[in-house]
Design an enzyme around this catalytic site. Structure first.
Site, PDB file in Angstrom:
ATOM      1  N   LYS A  89      -1.587   5.074   8.669  1.00  0.00           N
ATOM      2  CA  LYS A  89      -0.719   4.807   7.298  1.00  0.00           C
ATOM      3  C   LYS A  89      -1.101   5.317   5.923  1.00  0.00           C
ATOM      4  O   LYS A  89      -1.862   6.161   5.479  1.00  0.00           O
ATOM      5  CB  LYS A  89      -0.459   3.565   7.432  1.00  0.00           C
ATOM      6  N   THR A 102       0.822  -1.062  -0.158  1.00  0.00           N
ATOM      7  CA  THR A 102      -0.073   0.308   0.029  1.00  0.00           C
ATOM      8  C   THR A 102       0.802   1.438  -0.300  1.00  0.00           C
ATOM      9  O   THR A 102       1.721   1.599   0.831  1.00  0.00           O
ATOM     10  CB  THR A 102      -1.108  -0.195   0.265  1.00  0.00           C
ATOM     11  N   LYS A 138      -7.605   1.617  -3.379  1.00  0.00           N
ATOM     12  CA  LYS A 138      -7.165   1.291  -1.746  1.00  0.00           C
ATOM     13  C   LYS A 138      -7.458   2.635  -0.576  1.00  0.00           C
ATOM     14  O   LYS A 138      -8.221   2.348   0.120  1.00  0.00           O
ATOM     15  CB  LYS A 138      -5.450   0.494  -1.732  1.00  0.00           C
TER      16      LYS A 138
HETATM   17  P1  NAD Z   1       5.747  -6.545   7.907  1.00  0.00           P
HETATM   18  O1  NAD Z   1       5.897  -4.714   7.963  1.00  0.00           O
HETATM   19  O2  NAD Z   1       4.768  -7.233   8.675  1.00  0.00           O
HETATM   20  O3  NAD Z   1       6.229  -6.931   6.281  1.00  0.00           O
HETATM   21  C1  NAD Z   1       7.212  -5.675   5.328  1.00  0.00           C
HETATM   22  C2  NAD Z   1       8.327  -6.790   4.987  1.00  0.00           C
HETATM   23  O4  NAD Z   1       9.343  -5.674   3.804  1.00  0.00           O
HETATM   24  C3  NAD Z   1       9.379  -7.365   6.377  1.00  0.00           C
HETATM   25  O5  NAD Z   1       9.689  -8.402   6.256  1.00  0.00           O
HETATM   26  C4  NAD Z   1      10.770  -6.179   6.163  1.00  0.00           C
HETATM   27  O6  NAD Z   1      11.242  -7.239   6.462  1.00  0.00           O
HETATM   28  C5  NAD Z   1      11.059  -6.240   4.782  1.00  0.00           C
HETATM   29  N1  NAD Z   1      11.797  -5.443   3.986  1.00  0.00           N
HETATM   30  C6  NAD Z   1      12.105  -4.762   4.054  1.00  0.00           C
HETATM   31  N2  NAD Z   1      12.971  -3.923   3.531  1.00  0.00           N
HETATM   32  C7  NAD Z   1      13.193  -4.290   2.386  1.00  0.00           C
HETATM   33  C8  NAD Z   1      13.781  -5.169   1.143  1.00  0.00           C
HETATM   34  N3  NAD Z   1      15.003  -3.993   1.304  1.00  0.00           N
HETATM   35  N4  NAD Z   1      14.256  -5.734   0.568  1.00  0.00           N
HETATM   36  C9  NAD Z   1      13.232  -7.118   0.597  1.00  0.00           C
HETATM   37  N5  NAD Z   1      12.272  -7.098   2.279  1.00  0.00           N
HETATM   38  C10 NAD Z   1      12.276  -6.186   2.832  1.00  0.00           C
HETATM   39  O7  NAD Z   1       3.843  -5.274   6.552  1.00  0.00           O
HETATM   40  P2  NAD Z   1       1.933  -6.484   6.312  1.00  0.00           P
HETATM   41  O8  NAD Z   1       2.012  -5.787   6.916  1.00  0.00           O
HETATM   42  O9  NAD Z   1       2.950  -7.657   5.090  1.00  0.00           O
HETATM   43  O10 NAD Z   1       2.273  -5.258   4.504  1.00  0.00           O
HETATM   44  C11 NAD Z   1       2.975  -4.881   4.256  1.00  0.00           C
HETATM   45  C12 NAD Z   1       2.432  -4.277   2.662  1.00  0.00           C
HETATM   46  O11 NAD Z   1       1.105  -4.336   3.271  1.00  0.00           O
HETATM   47  C13 NAD Z   1       2.428  -3.047   3.379  1.00  0.00           C
HETATM   48  O12 NAD Z   1       2.422  -1.786   2.171  1.00  0.00           O
HETATM   49  C14 NAD Z   1       1.028  -2.374   4.126  1.00  0.00           C
HETATM   50  O13 NAD Z   1       0.343  -1.280   4.509  1.00  0.00           O
HETATM   51  C15 NAD Z   1      -0.102  -3.136   3.515  1.00  0.00           C
HETATM   52  N6  NAD Z   1      -1.302  -3.541   3.935  1.00  0.00           N
HETATM   53  C16 NAD Z   1      -1.204  -4.698   4.564  1.00  0.00           C
HETATM   54  C17 NAD Z   1      -1.749  -5.715   5.604  1.00  0.00           C
HETATM   55  C18 NAD Z   1      -2.581  -6.600   6.907  1.00  0.00           C
HETATM   56  O14 NAD Z   1      -2.826  -6.458   7.340  1.00  0.00           O
HETATM   57  N7  NAD Z   1      -0.886  -6.470   7.321  1.00  0.00           N
HETATM   58  C19 NAD Z   1      -3.021  -5.218   4.945  1.00  0.00           C
HETATM   59  C20 NAD Z   1      -3.527  -4.495   3.304  1.00  0.00           C
HETATM   60  C21 NAD Z   1      -1.913  -3.912   3.588  1.00  0.00           C
END
Ligand code: NAD
Length: 297
Positions: free
Chosen positions: A243, A93, A168
């Site tokens: 966010k 997102t 979104k």
């Molecule tokens: P999260 O923080 O659990 O996962 C993000 C991952 O990205 C982490 O494991 C981190 O180590 C990794 N990362 C950071 N830098 C990196 C790099 N340079 N190379 C590779 N990996 C790297 O976050 P999430 O909950 O999985 O959310 C991910 C996205 O999805 C966000 O943009 C969030 O807004 C969106 N989202 C989340 C939800 C939810 O319920 N968690 C729902 C809808 C959308």
């Protein structure tokens, strides 16, 4: 079967990558967090030494990262590495402007791209029932759909580059505002001596009905599955709601859209998260509203 690079194996990315493996795709993942890699490896994802190594032979590159700065930087790193014509799918997102610039960069590098943010949370990511909102050219969207079908149940083409992110942000602005509205109504009901059950029964079958009420009810009792019944464990954490409300306000400022309630919702969640409640489900906002109402008139 496709060769897929999956970058970002966090709460959402790991179960999404696992569903691609289940569907028979060859998935190479990358994430700097060892625990995220171990978790994904347990589901059959092959862990690559770097994002570049994962993308080198990939037909598809999926990114699932915390924010636009990271998603943009990662994509810029991988565009020169992936085979020409590869399809870049960004499911993070992020803000609409960055999403559009990622499409431009992909087109200049001879790649196809879609912005494909999701709704449905960790539960939907695990069950493979996410909703995907897609922006990009018709050709890129058509190419993405069969891949996304392994991770989601509903795939909505929304328009050109950035349209998925736009959808979104608009949806989640509705969600944040409506959760506050429902919570204010429950607090007012408490003050008026009206039971939660009575308000729920009326509003859920009347014009106050909405997702925040009937799928994520902010008070315990009326809806046994809502986070309110488990001390507001998420669910959808308040930090993530904040966010998305910030991204909506960024888009409103960019376009001049008058979103007074979106701005207030952002301020209300800002205060809630600053008070240390970021990890609680966003429906816990009712507890802050109740506290602020405690003093009486
Ligand atoms: P999260 O923080 O659990 O996962 C993000 C991952 O990205 C982490 O494991 C981190 O180590 C990794 N990362 C950071 N830098 C990196 C790099 N340079 N190379 C590779 N990996 C790297 O976050 P999430 O909950 O999985 O959310 C991910 C996205 O999805 C966000 O943009 C969030 O807004 C969106 N989202 C989340 C939800 C939810 O319920 N968690 C729902 C809808 C959308």
């Amino acid at each position: 079967m496709a060769r897929i690079a999956f970058i970002g194996l966090g709460n959402m990315g790991a179960p999404m990558a696992a569903n691609l493996v289940k569907a028979g795709h060859a998935v190479q993942g990358a994430d700097p967090a060892p625990a995220a890699c171990a978790n994904a490896a347990a589901s059959g994802v092959t862990i690559a030494g770097s994002a570049e190594a994962a993308a080198r032979d990939a037909e598809i590159v999926v990114t699932m990262l915390p924010d636009g700065a990271l998603a943009g930087a990662l994509t810029a790193r991988l565009l020169p590495v992936a085979p020409r014509g590869a399809l870049f799918i960004d499911s993070s997102t992020i803000d609409v402007e960055t999403a559009r610039s990622m499409h431009d960069a992909a087109a200049q590098a001879g790649m196809r791209s879609v912005d494909a943010p999701v709704s449905g949370g960790i539960v939907g990511a695990t069950a493979g029932t996410l909703t995907f909102m897609l922006g990009g050219s018709d050709e890129s969207i058509q190419a993405a759909e069969p891949i996304l079908a392994a991770m989601g149940r509903t795939i909505v083409p929304c328009g050109g580059p950035g349209a998925g992110q736009a959808a979104k942000l608009c949806n989640n602005m509705i969600l944040g505002i409506s959760m506050i509205a429902v919570s204010e109504a429950f607090v007012l009901a408490e003050k008026l001596g009206l039971s939660h059950e009575a308000l729920y029964r009326v509003a859920s079958t009347s014009s106050g009905q909405c997702w925040a009420l009937t799928s994520n009810c902010p008070v315990p009792g009326p809806l046994p599955t809502s986070p309110a019944n488990r001390d507001y464990r998420p669910g959808f954490a308040s930090t993530l709601m904040l966010k998305d409300l910030r991204l909506a306000q960024q888009a409103a400022a960019m376009t001049g859209a008058d979103t007074a309630l979106g701005r207030m919702a952002e301020a209300i969640y800002e205060r809630f998260v600053a008070a240390g409640a970021g990890g609680r489900d966003f429906s816990a906002i009712v507890t802050a509203l109740r506290e602020r109402s405690a003093a009486g008139p």
